[in-house]
Design an enzyme around this catalytic site. Structure first.
Site, PDB file in Angstrom:
ATOM      1  N   HIS A 116       0.803  -1.221   0.000  1.00  0.00           N
ATOM      2  CA  HIS A 116       0.000   0.000   0.000  1.00  0.00           C
ATOM      3  C   HIS A 116       0.836   1.272   0.000  1.00  0.00           C
ATOM      4  O   HIS A 116       0.295   2.372  -0.183  1.00  0.00           O
ATOM      5  CB  HIS A 116      -0.981   0.008   1.184  1.00  0.00           C
ATOM      6  CG  HIS A 116      -2.276   0.662   0.863  1.00  0.00           C
ATOM      7  ND1 HIS A 116      -3.446   0.418   1.534  1.00  0.00           N
ATOM      8  CD2 HIS A 116      -2.612   1.574  -0.102  1.00  0.00           C
ATOM      9  CE1 HIS A 116      -4.427   1.143   1.034  1.00  0.00           C
ATOM     10  NE2 HIS A 116      -3.937   1.857   0.025  1.00  0.00           N
ATOM     11  N   ASP A 138      -9.971  -0.048   3.393  1.00  0.00           N
ATOM     12  CA  ASP A 138      -8.858  -0.748   4.039  1.00  0.00           C
ATOM     13  C   ASP A 138      -9.293  -1.236   5.416  1.00  0.00           C
ATOM     14  O   ASP A 138     -10.067  -0.559   6.109  1.00  0.00           O
ATOM     15  CB  ASP A 138      -7.676   0.216   4.181  1.00  0.00           C
ATOM     16  CG  ASP A 138      -6.331  -0.470   4.360  1.00  0.00           C
ATOM     17  OD1 ASP A 138      -6.305  -1.565   4.936  1.00  0.00           O
ATOM     18  OD2 ASP A 138      -5.319   0.105   3.933  1.00  0.00           O
ATOM     19  N   HIS A 140      -7.109  -1.374   7.697  1.00  0.00           N
ATOM     20  CA  HIS A 140      -6.172  -0.660   8.551  1.00  0.00           C
ATOM     21  C   HIS A 140      -6.238   0.839   8.290  1.00  0.00           C
ATOM     22  O   HIS A 140      -6.771   1.282   7.265  1.00  0.00           O
ATOM     23  CB  HIS A 140      -4.751  -1.170   8.302  1.00  0.00           C
ATOM     24  CG  HIS A 140      -4.615  -2.650   8.411  1.00  0.00           C
ATOM     25  ND1 HIS A 140      -4.804  -3.492   7.337  1.00  0.00           N
ATOM     26  CD2 HIS A 140      -4.330  -3.443   9.480  1.00  0.00           C
ATOM     27  CE1 HIS A 140      -4.633  -4.743   7.726  1.00  0.00           C
ATOM     28  NE2 HIS A 140      -4.352  -4.745   9.011  1.00  0.00           N
ATOM     29  N   ASP A 142      -3.388   2.850   8.202  1.00  0.00           N
ATOM     30  CA  ASP A 142      -2.200   3.273   7.458  1.00  0.00           C
ATOM     31  C   ASP A 142      -1.801   4.694   7.818  1.00  0.00           C
ATOM     32  O   ASP A 142      -1.332   5.464   6.975  1.00  0.00           O
ATOM     33  CB  ASP A 142      -2.415   3.145   5.946  1.00  0.00           C
ATOM     34  CG  ASP A 142      -2.553   1.690   5.513  1.00  0.00           C
ATOM     35  OD1 ASP A 142      -2.253   0.799   6.321  1.00  0.00           O
ATOM     36  OD2 ASP A 142      -2.967   1.447   4.366  1.00  0.00           O
ATOM     37  N   HIS A 155       4.172   0.305   4.458  1.00  0.00           N
ATOM     38  CA  HIS A 155       2.800   0.144   3.950  1.00  0.00           C
ATOM     39  C   HIS A 155       1.756   0.453   5.026  1.00  0.00           C
ATOM     40  O   HIS A 155       0.569   0.541   4.714  1.00  0.00           O
ATOM     41  CB  HIS A 155       2.584  -1.250   3.348  1.00  0.00           C
ATOM     42  CG  HIS A 155       2.451  -2.372   4.327  1.00  0.00           C
ATOM     43  ND1 HIS A 155       1.842  -3.569   4.004  1.00  0.00           N
ATOM     44  CD2 HIS A 155       2.859  -2.513   5.608  1.00  0.00           C
ATOM     45  CE1 HIS A 155       1.886  -4.385   5.041  1.00  0.00           C
ATOM     46  NE2 HIS A 155       2.505  -3.762   6.020  1.00  0.00           N
ATOM     47  N   ASP A 241      -7.390  -1.552  -0.853  1.00  0.00           N
ATOM     48  CA  ASP A 241      -6.547  -2.593  -0.277  1.00  0.00           C
ATOM     49  C   ASP A 241      -7.404  -3.847  -0.167  1.00  0.00           C
ATOM     50  O   ASP A 241      -8.469  -3.814   0.455  1.00  0.00           O
ATOM     51  CB  ASP A 241      -6.064  -2.143   1.109  1.00  0.00           C
ATOM     52  CG  ASP A 241      -5.040  -3.074   1.726  1.00  0.00           C
ATOM     53  OD1 ASP A 241      -5.168  -4.298   1.536  1.00  0.00           O
ATOM     54  OD2 ASP A 241      -4.131  -2.592   2.425  1.00  0.00           O
ATOM     55  N   ASP A 243      -7.199  -6.325   1.635  1.00  0.00           N
ATOM     56  CA  ASP A 243      -7.505  -6.826   2.970  1.00  0.00           C
ATOM     57  C   ASP A 243      -8.718  -6.136   3.578  1.00  0.00           C
ATOM     58  O   ASP A 243      -9.146  -6.468   4.689  1.00  0.00           O
ATOM     59  CB  ASP A 243      -6.291  -6.754   3.896  1.00  0.00           C
ATOM     60  CG  ASP A 243      -5.877  -5.343   4.302  1.00  0.00           C
ATOM     61  OD1 ASP A 243      -6.720  -4.422   4.306  1.00  0.00           O
ATOM     62  OD2 ASP A 243      -4.682  -5.161   4.640  1.00  0.00           O
ATOM     63  N   GLU A 290      -1.955  -4.830  -2.379  1.00  0.00           N
ATOM     64  CA  GLU A 290      -1.809  -5.871  -1.361  1.00  0.00           C
ATOM     65  C   GLU A 290      -2.331  -7.244  -1.786  1.00  0.00           C
ATOM     66  O   GLU A 290      -2.641  -8.084  -0.933  1.00  0.00           O
ATOM     67  CB  GLU A 290      -2.456  -5.441  -0.037  1.00  0.00           C
ATOM     68  CG  GLU A 290      -1.827  -4.205   0.597  1.00  0.00           C
ATOM     69  CD  GLU A 290      -0.447  -4.433   1.211  1.00  0.00           C
ATOM     70  OE1 GLU A 290      -0.011  -5.597   1.261  1.00  0.00           O
ATOM     71  OE2 GLU A 290       0.179  -3.435   1.624  1.00  0.00           O
TER      72      GLU A 290
END
Length: 318
Positions: A116, A138, A140, A142, A155, A241, A243, A290
């Site tokens: 990312h 995402d 997360h 980040d 990332h 992303d 994930d 990712e």
């Protein structure tokens, strides 16, 4: 009553066909698990070009940027700093040039990652041409910095870099046009580090968690996210992303987190963006990151990535 087959049809209402230009960014220096450098190849193998063309857009491919292999880098791989930050800065600067040139040519760049940290290039390039908002799909945040990151993996830092937060405020290469935190929206977050959570709470970045999606529904959340991201800007960047999705849907990612969006929710979210785009032409650029084929099953995650790209450009599941 006969149920029609599950099909994907083009519902775009654009009067002219746009061209999407694929930019491969096989960057893996920002992550601690190898394999995302093969992501662009896997997404192409999943025939993203054909998916996009059935969405009613032309597709060209500029190939991959040259990215130094980890074994060629001199930066110590320590966890008390940002690992390989100089090398990542150089790669993303080149990607930013490619993105800016693509937009200047009238095309829509989609960067295929890679980790990312790729987004530091795509968004910086897009921000040169116009003021943009960002939708960040995402698991997360980040939003770590070299000082707060528990791993040193870049990332987990691109959104902080792009908004000039923390130590990133002092780096020359983050002084280029980036994004306003008030037009930056994270959608679907479900795992934040403690320091990252506090930083986001104190920032102007908007965070919609999976709890918000569970409570209100994906469409309502994305519509609100679009209102925030587009307020007073010329267009948006979509950063996807993989994930963000639940690992049962997208198993081939380096940092899976259970409890993500399902297949239909993911498509519905990007269809919302496409609907708004079809009325306003707000989509300026995107990245898809990712995808880790080493951890995938039968290229399933790359196939989902290709299908979601088509939804973003106007294809809908009937």
């Amino acid at each position: 009553m006969t149920t029609p087959p599950d099909s994907r049809t083009d519902h775009t209402n654009r009067s002219t066909t746009r061209t999407v230009r694929l930019l491969g960014a096989p960057l893996d220096l920002g992550a601690d698990r190898r394999g995302v450098d093969i992501g662009p190849r896997a997404i192409r193998y999943a025939d993203i070009a054909a998916e996009l063309e059935t969405a009613g857009v032309r597709c060209t491919d500029s190939g991959d940027l040259r990215v130094p292999r980890l074994e060629q880098c001199d930066t110590p791989a320590t966890a008390d700093d940002a690992k390989y930050l100089d090398e990542i800065a150089a790669v993303t600067a080149e990607l930013a040039d490619e993105v800016a040139d693509t937009i200047a040519d009238g095309d829509v760049p989609i960067a295929l990652g890679g980790d990312h940290a790729t987004a530091m290039g795509t968004i910086r390039g897009a921000a040169r041409a116009a003021d943009i908002g960002v939708l960040w799909f995402d698991a997360h945040g980040d939003y770590n910095t070299p000082d707060t990151s528990p791993s040193g993996n870049v990332h987990g830092m691109p959104l902080a870099a792009l908004t000039g937060y923390g130590e990133f405020d002092d780096l020359d290469w983050t002084a280029a046009p980036t994004v306003d935190p008030s037009n930056t929206v994270i959608v679907g977050a479900r795992r934040l580090d403690d320091a990252e959570r506090l930083a986001l709470e104190e920032s102007d970045v908007t965070v919609f968690t999976m709890h918000d999606i569970d409570e209100r529904g994906i469409t309502a959340v994305v519509e609100d996210a679009l209102d925030i991201a587009t307020d007073g800007v010329d267009g948006i960047h979509v950063s996807l992303d993989l994930d963000w999705l639940d690992p049962t849907v997208a198993p081939g990612v380096g940092t899976p987190v259970r409890g993500g969006v399902d297949y239909r929710e993911a498509h519905a979210a990007l269809e919302c963006v496409a609907t708004r785009d079809s009325n306003t032409g707000l989509l300026r650029s995107a990245d898809i990151v990712e995808v880790n084929p080493i951890l995938d099953r039968d290229n399933r995650t790359a196939e989902v990535a290709a299908e979601l790209a088509a939804s973003l450009l106007g294809k809908q599941i009937a």
